[in-house]
Design an enzyme around this catalytic site. Structure first.
Site, short mmCIF file in Angstrom:
data_model
loop_
_atom_site.label_atom_id
_atom_site.label_comp_id
_atom_site.label_asym_id
_atom_site.label_seq_id
_atom_site.Cartn_x
_atom_site.Cartn_y
_atom_site.Cartn_z
N ARG A 106 31.83 52.70 37.45
CA ARG A 106 32.16 53.25 36.13
C ARG A 106 31.05 54.14 35.57
O ARG A 106 31.29 54.94 34.66
CB ARG A 106 32.51 52.12 35.15
CG ARG A 106 33.07 52.61 33.83
CD ARG A 106 33.86 51.56 33.06
NE ARG A 106 33.21 50.26 33.03
CZ ARG A 106 32.15 49.96 32.30
NH1 ARG A 106 31.60 50.87 31.53
NH2 ARG A 106 31.62 48.76 32.34
N LYS A 150 46.73 68.29 41.75
CA LYS A 150 47.43 69.50 42.19
C LYS A 150 46.70 70.10 43.41
O LYS A 150 46.70 69.47 44.45
CB LYS A 150 47.53 70.49 41.03
CG LYS A 150 47.94 69.85 39.69
CD LYS A 150 49.34 69.26 39.69
CE LYS A 150 49.62 68.32 38.53
NZ LYS A 150 49.37 68.79 37.20
N TYR A 178 49.26 72.64 29.05
CA TYR A 178 49.99 71.58 29.75
C TYR A 178 50.60 70.60 28.74
O TYR A 178 49.95 70.21 27.77
CB TYR A 178 49.00 70.87 30.68
CG TYR A 178 49.58 69.68 31.40
CD1 TYR A 178 50.52 69.85 32.42
CD2 TYR A 178 49.20 68.39 31.07
CE1 TYR A 178 51.05 68.76 33.07
CE2 TYR A 178 49.73 67.29 31.73
CZ TYR A 178 50.66 67.49 32.73
OH TYR A 178 51.18 66.40 33.37
N ASP A 235 41.15 74.81 31.24
CA ASP A 235 41.86 74.07 32.28
C ASP A 235 42.20 75.08 33.38
O ASP A 235 42.99 75.99 33.17
CB ASP A 235 43.12 73.44 31.68
CG ASP A 235 43.87 72.55 32.67
OD1 ASP A 235 43.78 72.81 33.89
OD2 ASP A 235 44.58 71.62 32.22
C1 LIG Z 1 49.07 68.10 35.95
C2 LIG Z 1 48.22 68.79 34.97
C3 LIG Z 1 47.39 68.08 34.09
C4 LIG Z 1 47.39 66.58 34.03
O1 LIG Z 1 46.86 66.01 35.19
P1 LIG Z 1 47.26 64.55 35.73
O2 LIG Z 1 46.47 64.48 36.99
O3 LIG Z 1 48.74 64.52 35.92
O4 LIG Z 1 46.81 63.58 34.70
C5 LIG Z 1 46.57 68.80 33.24
N1 LIG Z 1 46.59 70.15 33.24
C6 LIG Z 1 47.38 70.87 34.05
C7 LIG Z 1 47.35 72.36 33.99
C8 LIG Z 1 48.23 70.20 34.94
O5 LIG Z 1 49.02 70.91 35.74
#
Ligand SMILES: *Cc1c(COP(=O)(O)O)cnc(C)c1O
Length: 383
Positions: A46, A197, A100, A172
């Site tokens: 952690r 992703k 998102y 992001d």
């Molecule tokens: C999927 C996604 C998230 C969230 O991520 P998780 O791994 O599902 O918690 C945040 N930002 C973008 C652009 C995403 O595609």
């Protein structure tokens, strides 16, 4: 050795070979207890300082050109920890409107009751972002490319504006991956990823990452240890393994998506194609300037039809591409955002967001491009 190229960094950086056996890979260290008597550091997962977490964090930091990186058990954990770790009651944040869905919901659900305020900006110009900033504003938060409309935000402009105002810029960069875009090199302070992703890339791990300077990371890392959205060693190993092939995968994703986007934009049943790699995209020049290797594997398109059932018929006609959530995996997947990521919105809100019932988002996998094309061509012919 001279400075390594990105493809080499992806394979080599952070690797902690097995000194006990001479094995070339980082072993999976499952221990949660570590001897402390002769160590200046207290090791505990952690605290994000155990070998697998360090190995994968160092690799991602090297790829994003930041001093440091922290990995998390999900993208949302990375995003929520970064935001809450950097904010205090009374602070205000300016968000790009089409972020998102999960991030948006987090802001709408958690901000007000913590004494935080926010403004969503639809127009992606400097003027609009500047106008939304007040004296309480501490962060400008953007996402590029955005999902599912593939808007491109000028990251260097956002970074400059934030610096001028003495506040932080967060981006992001999930859709782009560090192969296509390096926000930190454009001046962005904090780079965020859903590793579920492209970084993970095989639709089999849930994870996230935050990248920044050491000074900013000190705050985020304190919150990370307290909120505890930690990644486990097995996931860290899988993520480290996946990152070694990141460049090979994303280059294929880029090429396949551009090929399919070009084909669809010339198809008589297709009304519009949204892909930053197409000259018809409103932010194509900006995308070319800030996305170096390519434009990612995701594109959206709409059909010439007022019949909402056409997406179902199209999906039913596909033989390989699967109608499934998420993107960035090796397999091609397709969704109708109006009935998946954005299904909680009413018809009016969808319209406002620019999402029609017939809009489809295709995540091009790394299959042969002609097999993806053949599946789409046949399905289009049958509707
Ligand atoms: C999927 C996604 C998230 C969230 O991520 P998780 O791994 O599902 O918690 C945040 N930002 C973008 C652009 C995403 O595609």
């Amino acid at each position: 050795m001279k400075k390594m190229k990105d493809e080499t960094i992806a394979v080599r950086a952070g690797n902690k070979p097995d000194t006990a056996t001479g094995g070339v890979n980082t072993p999976i260290h499952t221990s949660t207890s570590y001897h402390y008597k002769n160590s200046s550091v207290l090791h505990y997962p952690r605290y994000n300082n155990t070998p697998n977490l360090l190995a994968v964090s160092e690799k991602i930091a090297a790829l994003e050109r930041t001093d440091s990186c922290l990995v998390f058990g999900s993208g949302m954990s990375a995003i929520s920890t970064a935001l809450l770790g950097l904010l205090s009651a009374g602070d205000h944040v300016v968000f790009q409107n089409d972020i998102y869905g999960g991030t948006r919901k987090f802001v709408e659900t958690e901000f007000t009751r913590r004494g935080l305020s926010y403004t969503f900006v639809t127009d992606l110009t400097e003027q609009a972002f500047r106008a939304a900033c007040k004296k309480e504003t501490k962060i400008i938060y953007v996402e590029s490319p955005s999902n599912p409309l593939l808007h491109i935000v000028d990251l260097a402009m956002i970074a400059r504006l934030a610096k001028e105002l003495g506040i932080l810029s967060l981006a992001d960069s999930t859709m782009a991956s560090p192969v296509n875009q390096k926000p930190a090199e454009l001046g962005i302070d904090v780079v965020l990823h859903s590793g579920s992703k492209y970084l993970g890339g095989h639709s089999d791990i849930l994870c996230g990452a935050v990248c920044s300077s050491s000074a900013i990371m000190e705050k985020i890392s304190l919150s990370a240890g307290l909120y505890g959205g930690t990644m486990d060693a097995n996931t860290a190993y899988l993520l480290e393994r996946s990152l070694k092939s990141l460049f090979v995968r994303v280059e294929r994703h880029n090429n396949n998506a551009l090929y399919i986007a070009e084909f669809l934009s010339g198809h008589k049943k297709v009304k519009s194609v949204l892909y930053p790699g197409l000259p018809s995209h409103p932010h194509h020049e900006l995308a070319k300037a800030q996305m170096k290797a390519g434009f990612g594997g995701v594109l959206s398109f709409d059909l010439h039809s007022d019949d909402d059932s056409i997406t179902d018929r199209f999906f039913d006609s596909l033989r390989m591409i699967e109608p499934a959530l998420s993107f960035g995996g090796v397999e091609s997947l397709i969704t109708a955002p109006s009935r998946s990521s954005h299904r909680s919105l009413g018809r009016k809100e969808l319209e406002k967001a620019g999402i029609t019932p017939t809009l489809m988002r295709l995540s091009c996998g790394i299959e042969h491009r002609d097999d993806i094309l053949d599946d789409i061509t046949t399905a289009l012919a049958s509707i």
